[in-house]
Structures are given as C-alpha cells and as structure tokens.
Design a protein around this motif. Structure first.
Motif, PDB file in Angstrom:
ATOM      1  N   THR A 162      22.807  11.447 -68.935  1.00  0.00           N
ATOM      2  CA  THR A 162      23.017  11.090 -67.744  1.00  0.00           C
ATOM      3  C   THR A 162      23.759  11.990 -66.679  1.00  0.00           C
ATOM      4  O   THR A 162      23.694  11.778 -65.524  1.00  0.00           O
ATOM      5  N   ILE A 165      20.150  15.388 -63.900  1.00  0.00           N
ATOM      6  CA  ILE A 165      19.702  14.696 -62.654  1.00  0.00           C
ATOM      7  C   ILE A 165      18.761  15.435 -62.153  1.00  0.00           C
ATOM      8  O   ILE A 165      18.806  16.572 -61.585  1.00  0.00           O
ATOM      9  N   SER A 352      18.507   9.898 -68.379  1.00  0.00           N
ATOM     10  CA  SER A 352      18.224  11.012 -67.431  1.00  0.00           C
ATOM     11  C   SER A 352      17.213  10.176 -66.335  1.00  0.00           C
ATOM     12  O   SER A 352      17.900  10.371 -65.106  1.00  0.00           O
ATOM     13  N   PHE A 355      19.625   7.790 -64.313  1.00  0.00           N
ATOM     14  CA  PHE A 355      20.419   8.060 -63.318  1.00  0.00           C
ATOM     15  C   PHE A 355      19.833   9.294 -62.543  1.00  0.00           C
ATOM     16  O   PHE A 355      20.459   9.139 -61.287  1.00  0.00           O
ATOM     17  N   SER A 356      18.406   9.551 -62.547  1.00  0.00           N
ATOM     18  CA  SER A 356      17.834   9.991 -61.405  1.00  0.00           C
ATOM     19  C   SER A 356      17.384   9.429 -60.511  1.00  0.00           C
ATOM     20  O   SER A 356      17.188   9.890 -59.206  1.00  0.00           O
ATOM     21  N   THR A 364      26.669   6.774 -59.527  1.00  0.00           N
ATOM     22  CA  THR A 364      26.585   7.910 -60.362  1.00  0.00           C
ATOM     23  C   THR A 364      28.120   8.662 -60.223  1.00  0.00           C
ATOM     24  O   THR A 364      28.759   8.934 -61.315  1.00  0.00           O
ATOM     25  N   LYS A 368      30.407   9.259 -63.702  1.00  0.00           N
ATOM     26  CA  LYS A 368      29.981  10.597 -64.154  1.00  0.00           C
ATOM     27  C   LYS A 368      31.306  11.001 -65.034  1.00  0.00           C
ATOM     28  O   LYS A 368      31.030  11.868 -66.190  1.00  0.00           O
TER      29      LYS A 368
END
Length: 429
Positions: A162, A165, A352, A355-356, A364, A368
């Motif tokens: 996560t 990014i 990944s 969240f990207s 996010t 985070k």
C-alpha cells in the motif's frame, strides 16, 4: 538436524485448511478493505525520552487503550489466519498474547529518543527479546510449533504494497527506476556469484543476494517466502542487514560531503546502497532536502521491483529445486510453478496497484498512517516469533562466517557500483 528436532511434529490440521499464502492474501485484503471503509485504528504513541515522559505519553490510560484495541484487531485477524491454515486455536489463544506483549515492549524500547537517534529499528528489539527468552527459558514444543511467524511476515508484506505508489516514483522521472534496475541486477548477480564461490547454501544465497541488492529486510523476507526458506537463516540475514545499515547510514553522508558530491548524486547513492528505508531517510536528512527526496525515490523504486523479483526467484527456485528428485533433468510443469509460486506476492502487487491507480489521494492520505502502523506491527510480531523459535547456536556458529563474508563483499561492491551509476545518471543535474 538433531534427532530431537526431527521428532517434533507439526500440529494436526483441521478438516478445512487454506494454504498459508492464500490466507495471507485474504487477511491482508481484509485489513486494507476495512481501512478504506473507514475502520481506522488510532496509531499508538511509543516515543519518549525520559521516565516521566514514558509514563505520561506511552503508559497513560488513553494510549494503553489504543494498544488494547490494536491487540483485539491483530488477535482476531491472526486467529482467523491460524484457523484457516489449520493451527490449533486453543494453543494460539495462549501463545499470541505473550508474543504481542513482548512485541509492545520492543516497540516501547525502540521509541526511546536516544535509540531513535541511532536509528535502531523496532525489529532489532523484537528479535533480541525473542532470542533472549527463547534461549534462556525452555519453551515447550507446542508453544514453538504454534508460532505463526510466516503468517505475520507475509501479512506485513501485503500491507507494504500500500506504500509503494507508482505515481510518486514516476513524478521524479525515470532515472530512479533506471538506477534501481541497474543496481538490483548487477549487485544481485555479484552477491549470488560470491555466495557460490564461498559455498554458501542455496537458501542463504538467495536471501543474501536479494537483501543486498533490492531493499534489505523486506527483500529477504519476500525471498524466504518465495523459496519457503528456513526462518533461522532469515533471522541471520536480517541481523546482518540491520547491523551494517547503521555505520553506512552514519558515515556515507560524511564521505559525500567531504568529496563535495552533488546532493542528487548523494541521494541516489544513499537510496541505492543502504538496505533499510528508515536508514535511507535518516542519512538523506543529514545531507539536505534534495538528497532526501532523491534517496527516497530511488529506495521506493527498488521496492517496486520487490514483487517482480519474488516472482522471478520463485520460478527459478521451482525449476532448479523441483521436488521430482528422481528425474533431475525433467522440468516442472506450469501447474507445479503455480503451486509453488508465492501467492502473497499477488497481494503485495494488488495492494500497490490499488493504491497507485484506483484509490484517491485523499483516501490514501487518510489511511496510510494506520496501515503503516499495522504493517510495522506485523513485522515486529514476526521477529519476536523468529527470536522465540531460534537458537543462538544456530544463528551464530562456524558455518555463519562464510555467509557473513559473502554479505560484506557484496555490500562493498554495492556501495561502489551504486556510486558510479549515481554519477552517470545524476551527475549532470
């Protein structure tokens, strides 16, 4: 392996059991979905500088309440995982609270201001506490067999995804990714070749090569998962990574300043050669804002390669260490490759990508801190467990010298080749 070790049997599995890797993907996904849905636990405070501050900030009722809530979450998630992989729940109910309390003690010790100034990470303390208890107190076999070390480690790795990014990395251009790729390939091969020359065993060879070349602790953990490696060997590799990161973090910025390296070059050098993200950030801060930015981007770029590297290693391991020893020239089928492929890598990559490209920056930002806290907690729980099940004699013996030599040779090469690549790519900026 001694005869006493050989007689220790695994706990009986329940009628319904899911593979550990798929369990990790399920549990990691559940934690992420809960966070996105708004179920966010406050982050406990562990920072303190003197006994009065320890009592006021860390051991106050409010913070202890947050630690208790955190316990309930990880206890439930871990219990679900133990049930899915067939571990006896009765033993888990007794073992996990002990591991959690020891881990919280490690986090409190690591939160001391003087300790933070040395950049000693919490996993050092959790591993040390586990080793001390595991070696000076005789733990029953059922206690050791109940420890779900791999489960904790892999959940942490899924959550690590996560924080990788792609957009943050691409903003800095392609140079960071190019450097990461060049360093990973060249250093990995040199480390692998060195280990082979020194006759280091195959599992340690793979873990050392990945740890030195990719991203230290996380890479060693991912590689161990990909090849189903021995946790004692993993503990040894991680000890080497953490111990060598400290002098590198301290001295490399001063070397750069003495020779008047540009900040861009210094940042790329630090980010590409120091093996832990915390040490990279600390050393980059000593140099300046530009160095800090570049070092972080390069380190994140190496983290991006972690999932791809774990996939490649699992395929290589399957082809070279396939189970059909009666036919050494036969090649494993795609089915065998898929069966032995570490499914937690899919969780890491999936987190990944999610969240990207699919989660808004606002969401996010909201989740985070909570997810990063849980990621660190799962790793710390894992290293407490590794310490509890590891014997000092296994960790530091005559056979450990050659892996140490191989690691130091590879790390020295890493320092110099990364500096050359950093000058080539960033020297003109």
């Amino acid at each position: 392996m001694s005869s006493t070790q050989a007689t220790v049997t695994s706990p009986p599995k329940t009628r319904f059991a899911v593979s550990e890797d798929w369990t990790v993907v399920i549990l990691g996904g559940l934690i992420i979905l809960l966070a996105i849905a708004g179920f966010l636990l406050p982050v406990p405070v562990f920072g303190w500088s003197n006994p009065a501050e320890l009592t006021a900030k860390v051991l106050n009722a409010g913070n202890l309440g947050i630690i208790a809530l955190q316990f309930l979450l990880v206890f439930t998630i871990g219990g679900l995982g133990a049930s899915l992989i067939g571990k006896p729940l009765k033993s888990y109910l007794l073992v996990f609270p002990v591991v959690y309390v020891l881990t919280i003690l490690a986090l409190i010790l690591a939160g001391n201001q003087q300790v933070k100034a040395l950049n000693l990470e919490a996993v050092i303390f959790s591993l040390s506490i586990g080793l001390i208890i595991g070696n000076f107190f005789k733990l029953p076999d059922w206690f050791r067999s109940t420890l779900t070390t791999e489960l904790f480690v892999k959940i942490g790795l899924v959550l690590l995804g996560t924080s990788v990014i792609f957009s943050d990395i691409l903003k800095a251009g392609s140079l960071g990714l190019i450097q990461a790729l060049l360093v990973v390939v060249s250093v990995w091969y040199l480390a692998y070749w060195t280990c082979k020359k020194l006759k280091v065993d195959d599992e340690l060879t793979m873990m050392i090569s990945s740890a030195v070349s990719i991203c230290g602790v996380s890479a060693a953990i991912a590689t161990s998962g990909a090849i189903k490696g021995d946790s004692k060997k993993l503990s040894y590799v991680i000890s080497m990574v953490l111990i060598t990161a400290i002098p590198m973090m301290i001295f490399m910025p001063y070397v750069a300043q003495y020779f008047n390296f540009p900040q861009e070059v210094t940042g790329a050098w630090l980010g590409g050669s120091i093996d832990t993200t915390g040490a990279v950030v600390a050393s980059g801060t000593l140099v300046g804002e530009t160095a800090l930015k570049i070092s972080t981007i390069v380190k994140f770029s190496q983290n991006v390669l972690l999932g791809l590297a774990a996939f490649a290693i699992s395929v290589y391991w399957t082809y070279t260490k396939h189970p059909n020893s009666q036919e050494p020239n036969s090649k494993p089928t795609l089915g065998v490759i898929w069966e032995r492929f570490p499914k937690f890598v899919l969780g890491f990559i999936g987190a990944s990508l999610l969240f990207s490209f699919f989660i808004s920056p606002e969401t996010t930002a909201q989740v985070k801190d909570s997810l990063k806290n849980l990621q660190g907690l799962w790793f710390a729980l894992a290293f407490t467990s590794i310490g509890l099940e590891t014997n000092f004699a296994d960790l530091f013996n005559k056979q450990s010298k050659k892996p140490l030599y191989a690691f130091l040779i590879a790390q020295t090469f890493n320092i110099f080749i990364t500096l050359v690549i950093a000058f080539v790519l960033f020297g003109g900026k």
